[in-house]
Design an enzyme around this catalytic site. Sequence first.
Site, short mmCIF file in Angstrom:
data_model
loop_
_atom_site.label_atom_id
_atom_site.label_comp_id
_atom_site.label_asym_id
_atom_site.label_seq_id
_atom_site.Cartn_x
_atom_site.Cartn_y
_atom_site.Cartn_z
N PRO A 1 0.85 -1.20 0.00
CG PRO A 1 0.04 -1.00 2.20
CD PRO A 1 0.80 -1.92 1.28
CG MET A 2 3.63 2.29 -1.56
SD MET A 2 4.98 2.15 -2.73
CE MET A 2 4.22 1.19 -4.04
CB CYS B 1 1.80 5.00 8.59
SG CYS B 1 2.12 6.67 8.03
CE LYS C 1 3.11 -2.37 4.53
NZ LYS C 1 3.55 -1.03 4.94
N GLY D 1 12.66 -3.21 1.28
CA GLY D 1 13.94 -3.32 0.61
C GLY D 1 14.12 -4.50 -0.32
N GLY E 1 7.13 -2.50 -2.49
CA GLY E 1 6.57 -1.19 -2.77
C GLY E 1 7.33 -0.43 -3.83
C1 LIG Z 1 5.05 6.86 -1.37
C2 LIG Z 1 4.83 5.84 -0.30
C3 LIG Z 1 3.62 5.78 0.37
C4 LIG Z 1 3.38 4.83 1.35
N1 LIG Z 1 2.14 4.74 1.93
C5 LIG Z 1 1.86 3.70 2.78
C6 LIG Z 1 0.55 3.46 3.24
O1 LIG Z 1 -0.41 4.15 2.88
N2 LIG Z 1 0.36 2.42 4.10
C7 LIG Z 1 1.39 1.60 4.51
O2 LIG Z 1 1.16 0.67 5.26
N3 LIG Z 1 2.64 1.81 4.07
C8 LIG Z 1 2.90 2.82 3.20
N4 LIG Z 1 4.16 2.95 2.69
C9 LIG Z 1 5.20 1.98 3.09
C10 LIG Z 1 5.21 0.81 2.11
O3 LIG Z 1 3.99 0.10 2.13
C11 LIG Z 1 6.34 -0.16 2.46
O4 LIG Z 1 6.12 -0.66 3.75
C12 LIG Z 1 7.72 0.50 2.42
O5 LIG Z 1 7.86 1.33 1.28
C13 LIG Z 1 8.83 -0.56 2.42
O6 LIG Z 1 8.73 -1.40 1.29
P1 LIG Z 1 9.68 -1.22 -0.02
O7 LIG Z 1 11.09 -1.14 0.49
O8 LIG Z 1 9.42 -2.43 -0.86
O9 LIG Z 1 9.24 0.05 -0.68
C14 LIG Z 1 4.41 3.91 1.70
C15 LIG Z 1 5.63 3.98 1.05
C16 LIG Z 1 5.86 4.92 0.05
C17 LIG Z 1 7.17 4.93 -0.67
#
Ligand SMILES: Cc1cc2nc3c(=O)[nH]c(=O)nc-3n(C[C@H](O)[C@H](O)[C@H](O)COP(=O)(O)O)c2cc1C
Length: 321
Positions: free
Chosen positions: A11-12, A94, A133, A207, A227
């Site tokens: 989720p982002m 978050c 999460k 990561g 993400g």
């Molecule tokens: C632009 C952005 C928005 C995000 N928004 C959320 C969110 O709404 N809810 C959530 O649980 N995590 C959010 N995250 C965190 C991601 O879900 C994820 O946990 C984090 O980016 C680590 O994963 P990755 O290294 O694969 O990006 C967000 C991350 C980014 C980069």
Amino acid sequence: MSHSHKLAVAPMLDWTDRHCRYFHRLISDQVLLYTEMVTAPAILLGDRDKYIGFSNKEHPVAIQLGGSNSKELASCARIAEDYGYDEVNLNVGCPSDRVQKGRFGACLMKEPELVAECITAMQQVVNIPVTVKSRIGVDDQESYEAFDHFIQTVRQTGCDTFIIHARKAYLKGLSPKQNRHIPPLQYHFPYRLKKDHPELKVMINGGVNTVEEAQKHWQHCDGVMIGRAFWNAPWLIREMHDAAGFKNMNSGRDDVLKAYLDYCRLQINEGNSLHWLIRPILGLYHGMKGNKKFKSYLVTEAPRRKTDVSVLNEARTFVQP
Ligand SMILES: Cc1cc2nc3c(=O)[nH]c(=O)nc-3n(C[C@H](O)[C@H](O)[C@H](O)COP(=O)(O)O)c2cc1C
């Protein structure tokens, strides 16, 4: 509908909107998709279709809720199930200030009983799975024991699926953006959780950038959630789909672009702007010669020609076959 947690797009906020999810679904018919976090008041008081409306082509899709009021969350879970979502997920990860004021997100890791109460309230009113999460800790919560205490308190509700962003959250001193790089990842937390409690479904997040890394995590946990790497290079979703052993899909990047163009046409008829629609596809040709030009053409032309979907085909001409 039951669905696999082997592979998911994280989720982002501002990124995984319905257009992005539609696009990702064209790339993999199996990957589990999550909405951006939606707060309980937004659903209960806001323009509901705007916040949680989605296309039935997106399934399986989970909605992520933000909140800590069990009554409100239960109402939202009900609404989400009625909308057709396949899973409800609670955000316990978050770290932003705004979120802390509302007493939800990562600060809830300090209140496992409250999280359990919220999960129970949601489970009581829906049949779809309710999942969590989280991080591996917040602030001075360093130990595996504290993390395990959080998980065990929550699992007593019957919740059996945990998505673990494998780094701590700092509630003060770091921006949410910094908090996605620092402190270091500690994959041994989710690994040990799965080892000690094989009956739980544990997804690793944080990561993961390559197929090799995902394969390593699949040896220890049930799934990976990715993400930023998927946002930057969406075709990686297909490579992960194949590596996960999901049924082969025959479409290529150009087929996906073509199908998404049809979707854009429909969305524009509904009053949406190309400017917003092109965002998820900017990295489609990542790793291929010309992707930079593809991207910059889209970014400059789409805002000018808000309703002209031929911009997508024109951009495509910059990419070498
Ligand atoms: C632009 C952005 C928005 C995000 N928004 C959320 C969110 O709404 N809810 C959530 O649980 N995590 C959010 N995250 C965190 C991601 O879900 C994820 O946990 C984090 O980016 C680590 O994963 P990755 O290294 O694969 O990006 C967000 C991350 C980014 C980069």
